[in-house]
Scaffold this active site. Sequence first.
Site: not given
Ligand SMILES: CSC[C@H]1O[C@H](OP(=O)(O)O)[C@H](O)[C@@H]1O
Length: 362
Positions: A53-54, A89, A201, A242
């Site tokens: 999550g960003a 990442r 997720q 992100d």
């Molecule tokens: C509030 S940022 C959440 C954003 O991050 C996720 O990516 P990841 O699980 O690969 O880190 C996804 O893009 C979510 O929308």
Amino acid sequence: MRIDSRHYRTIWENADGSVEAIDQTSLPHRFETKRLASLDDAVAAIATMVVRGAPLIGVTGAYGLALAAAADPGDEAIEEAHSRLAAARPTAVNLRWALDRMRRLLLSAAPSDRRALAFAEAAAIADDDALCCESIGDHGAALICAAAAEHPGRPVNILTHCNAGWLAAVDWGTALAPIYKAARDGIDLHVWVDETRPRNQGASLTAFELSGEGIPHTVIADNTGGHLMQHGLVDLCIVGSDRTTRIGDVCNKIGTYLKALAAHDNGVPFYVALPSSTIDWAMRDGVAEIPIEQRDASEVTHISGLADNGAVTRVRVTPKGSPAANYAFDVTPARLVGALISERGVCAASEAGLRGLFPDLA
Ligand SMILES: CSC[C@H]1O[C@H](OP(=O)(O)O)[C@H](O)[C@@H]1O
């Protein structure tokens, strides 16, 4: 947010100077935390999505630099830690944003002060994130309330993709924060939860969060949203980001672009919730410029779940000889984004809209 009525953040500092984070690779079937005691631990936690999550990636990067400074406060060690964490990442800009903020502060301080300063700044970034996300919730809840007024007598149906809840941040989250705030204000709502292949997720984290908050929701296959929109079963979409460029192009989990296309075709409002730490003011054309992470093919060819005997099991879902590609993000052009929901309010997905809310940053 709450797990079994106990409040949690996703990451916190331990009394011994280590850092603890909820291990999101274990959810929803097991609740476990992971102790991060070194730069290596922080790099691994980001790369393997123990934390994801960003906003949370950014905060973990900040704590990773603090752990590095505790081990060696010298300039070279700080630069090396910045470089290793930034490479963990590539897509979420919050990581670079947090690391640059930490590096600026630490390199301008005496090495003897850097450890304490680093942990204090990482904690401040975490606290700022929680405040920003709660404010996103307040501003976004108004949009949900307006949709409720248009559809009296039935729940507001909201579609979300991936996990942009409190597990993607420090607390509250981004796309789910307006849902939590609206639900706590008594708005009758229901959430369509995209499972979000390949890491699921949505199915594993968003469903876990909404269950914990007692919010009605339905997990759906990723390809279902367009059909639901054609049949009037989605009143609005809210997703996270992100990296959002200065003209409002939005990079988010793979599949977001396809949802935005379906929403545009069906006249469904498509909102993106993000803190200003997710805005990349140095970029304009998201499709051309944003680096899209490609993850291991095994995340596509295999899936994990809870077997009937209660064991968490991983199985192959493709023939052994079939190659797989695993693009983790895509970019939704600003023209498909109805509005951006930030900690300072709601604005158009445009350079003018973002400048209007963030003249000090633009
Ligand atoms: C509030 S940022 C959440 C954003 O991050 C996720 O990516 P990841 O699980 O690969 O880190 C996804 O893009 C979510 O929308």
